[in-house]
Design a protein around this motif. Structure first.
Motif, PDB file in Angstrom:
ATOM      1  N   ILE A  69     -34.584   6.007  20.091  1.00 59.22           N
ATOM      2  CA  ILE A  69     -35.159   6.444  18.822  1.00 59.22           C
ATOM      3  C   ILE A  69     -34.052   6.768  17.819  1.00 59.22           C
ATOM      4  CG2 ILE A  69     -36.464   8.328  17.731  1.00 59.22           C
ATOM      5  CD1 ILE A  69     -38.262   8.270  20.273  1.00 59.22           C
ATOM      6  N   VAL A  70     -33.004   7.426  18.276  1.00 62.89           N
ATOM      7  CA  VAL A  70     -31.882   7.736  17.389  1.00 62.89           C
ATOM      8  C   VAL A  70     -31.238   6.453  16.897  1.00 62.89           C
ATOM      9  CG1 VAL A  70     -29.575   8.790  17.263  1.00 62.89           C
ATOM     10  CG2 VAL A  70     -31.454  10.015  18.404  1.00 62.89           C
ATOM     11  N   TRP A  71     -31.076   5.460  17.763  1.00 58.98           N
ATOM     12  CA  TRP A  71     -30.480   4.185  17.357  1.00 58.98           C
ATOM     13  C   TRP A  71     -31.335   3.522  16.278  1.00 58.98           C
ATOM     14  CZ3 TRP A  71     -32.050  -0.914  17.338  1.00 58.98           C
ATOM     15  CH2 TRP A  71     -31.058  -1.855  17.055  1.00 58.98           C
ATOM     16  N   LEU A 104     -34.753  11.877  10.498  1.00 58.54           N
ATOM     17  CA  LEU A 104     -35.684  10.791  10.790  1.00 58.54           C
ATOM     18  C   LEU A 104     -35.913  10.645  12.289  1.00 58.54           C
ATOM     19  CD1 LEU A 104     -37.418   8.498   9.635  1.00 58.54           C
ATOM     20  CD2 LEU A 104     -35.369   7.042   9.716  1.00 58.54           C
ATOM     21  N   SER A 105     -34.853  10.714  13.056  1.00 59.04           N
ATOM     22  CA  SER A 105     -35.003  10.584  14.514  1.00 59.04           C
ATOM     23  C   SER A 105     -35.812  11.744  15.068  1.00 59.04           C
ATOM     24  CB  SER A 105     -33.645  10.474  15.212  1.00 59.04           C
ATOM     25  OG  SER A 105     -32.868  11.637  15.043  1.00 59.04           O
ATOM     26  N   TRP A 106     -35.652  12.940  14.533  1.00 58.58           N
ATOM     27  CA  TRP A 106     -36.449  14.100  14.957  1.00 58.58           C
ATOM     28  C   TRP A 106     -37.928  13.855  14.689  1.00 58.58           C
ATOM     29  CZ3 TRP A 106     -38.710  17.831  11.445  1.00 58.58           C
ATOM     30  CH2 TRP A 106     -39.302  18.922  12.095  1.00 58.58           C
ATOM     31  N   GLN A 107     -38.241  13.370  13.493  1.00 62.70           N
ATOM     32  CA  GLN A 107     -39.644  13.097  13.148  1.00 62.70           C
ATOM     33  C   GLN A 107     -40.224  12.033  14.070  1.00 62.70           C
ATOM     34  OE1 GLN A 107     -39.073  12.010   9.054  1.00 62.70           O
ATOM     35  NE2 GLN A 107     -39.515  14.077   8.314  1.00 62.70           N
ATOM     36  N   TRP A 108     -39.483  10.944  14.265  1.00 65.08           N
ATOM     37  CA  TRP A 108     -39.969   9.872  15.135  1.00 65.08           C
ATOM     38  C   TRP A 108     -40.100  10.357  16.570  1.00 65.08           C
ATOM     39  CZ3 TRP A 108     -36.634   5.109  13.323  1.00 65.08           C
ATOM     40  CH2 TRP A 108     -37.095   4.686  12.069  1.00 65.08           C
ATOM     41  N   LEU A 110     -40.689  13.408  17.674  1.00 66.92           N
ATOM     42  CA  LEU A 110     -41.868  14.265  17.807  1.00 66.92           C
ATOM     43  C   LEU A 110     -43.160  13.451  17.815  1.00 66.92           C
ATOM     44  CD1 LEU A 110     -41.107  17.389  15.607  1.00 66.92           C
ATOM     45  CD2 LEU A 110     -40.978  17.162  18.086  1.00 66.92           C
ATOM     46  N   ASN A 111     -43.209  12.420  17.003  1.00 72.65           N
ATOM     47  CA  ASN A 111     -44.415  11.587  16.935  1.00 72.65           C
ATOM     48  C   ASN A 111     -44.606  10.711  18.162  1.00 72.65           C
ATOM     49  OD1 ASN A 111     -45.341  12.522  14.460  1.00 72.65           O
ATOM     50  ND2 ASN A 111     -44.082  11.067  13.328  1.00 72.65           N
ATOM     51  N   ALA A 114     -42.381  13.667  22.238  1.00 71.63           N
ATOM     52  CA  ALA A 114     -42.335  15.080  22.594  1.00 71.63           C
ATOM     53  C   ALA A 114     -43.632  15.559  23.229  1.00 71.63           C
ATOM     54  CB  ALA A 114     -42.007  15.920  21.373  1.00 71.63           C
ATOM     55  N   SER A 115     -43.498  16.135  24.400  1.00 75.13           N
ATOM     56  CA  SER A 115     -44.647  16.773  25.049  1.00 75.13           C
ATOM     57  C   SER A 115     -44.695  18.249  24.668  1.00 75.13           C
ATOM     58  CB  SER A 115     -44.560  16.611  26.567  1.00 75.13           C
ATOM     59  OG  SER A 115     -43.352  17.157  27.038  1.00 75.13           O
ATOM     60  N   SER A 116     -43.565  18.778  24.201  1.00 74.31           N
ATOM     61  CA  SER A 116     -43.532  20.139  23.669  1.00 74.31           C
ATOM     62  C   SER A 116     -42.762  20.102  22.349  1.00 74.31           C
ATOM     63  CB  SER A 116     -42.857  21.085  24.655  1.00 74.31           C
ATOM     64  OG  SER A 116     -41.508  20.717  24.835  1.00 74.31           O
ATOM     65  N   SER A 117     -42.947  21.122  21.566  1.00 74.25           N
ATOM     66  CA  SER A 117     -42.339  21.110  20.243  1.00 74.25           C
ATOM     67  C   SER A 117     -40.825  21.308  20.318  1.00 74.25           C
ATOM     68  CB  SER A 117     -42.963  22.186  19.368  1.00 74.25           C
ATOM     69  OG  SER A 117     -42.669  23.459  19.902  1.00 74.25           O
TER      70      SER A 117
END
Length: 133
Positions: A69-71, A104-108, A110-111, A114-117
């Protein structure tokens, strides 16, 4: 054949390999993102190798998925910055581009994963810890 110069550095022809990796601007982002993730990776020969190299640095499946996702965010941000330069004559500093990759990678992440916040500051401080949750 006449090639257009890279709009980010003006030094070489704008090829995918140059734009996403070997441009000094992109290389600065690559190395900053690698430092942020805690990995040591040299610039690979081509774009797809950069994916394999970065994802391959993940020590388990969760981290490898997070690194993927970061890439993707890394590639997306470089393309966005390039288009901002072409269409709006805007300049984005490397540090701002790295911040864009992180957000952007954080948003992606989480969407998609992520099973937890995971709060943004946690992601920026230690993304691998967030990926292990």
């Amino acid at each position: 054949m006449d090639h257009a110069s890279c709009v980010l550095c003006g030094e070489e022809a704008e090829t995918a390999r140059h734009l996403f990796l070997h441009c000094n601007y992109a290389a600065g982002i690559w190395y900053a993102v690698c430092r942020w993730l805690g990995v040591f990776a040299v610039l690979p020969a081509d774009v797809m190798m950069s994916y394999g190299l970065l994802v391959g640095c993940g020590r388990n499946k969760k981290i490898r998925k997070g690194f993927a996702i970061v890439w993707m965010a890394f590639i997306r941000v470089i393309w966005k910055v390039r288009n901002e330069r072409v269409f709006n004559n805007a300049t984005v500093e490397v540090t701002d581009a790295v911040d864009m990759v992180q957000r952007l990678s954080w948003q992606w992440y989480l969407n998609k994963m992520a099973s937890s916040s995971c709060l943004l500051y946690e992601w920026i401080w230690n993304p691998c810890e967030c990926m292990l949750r």
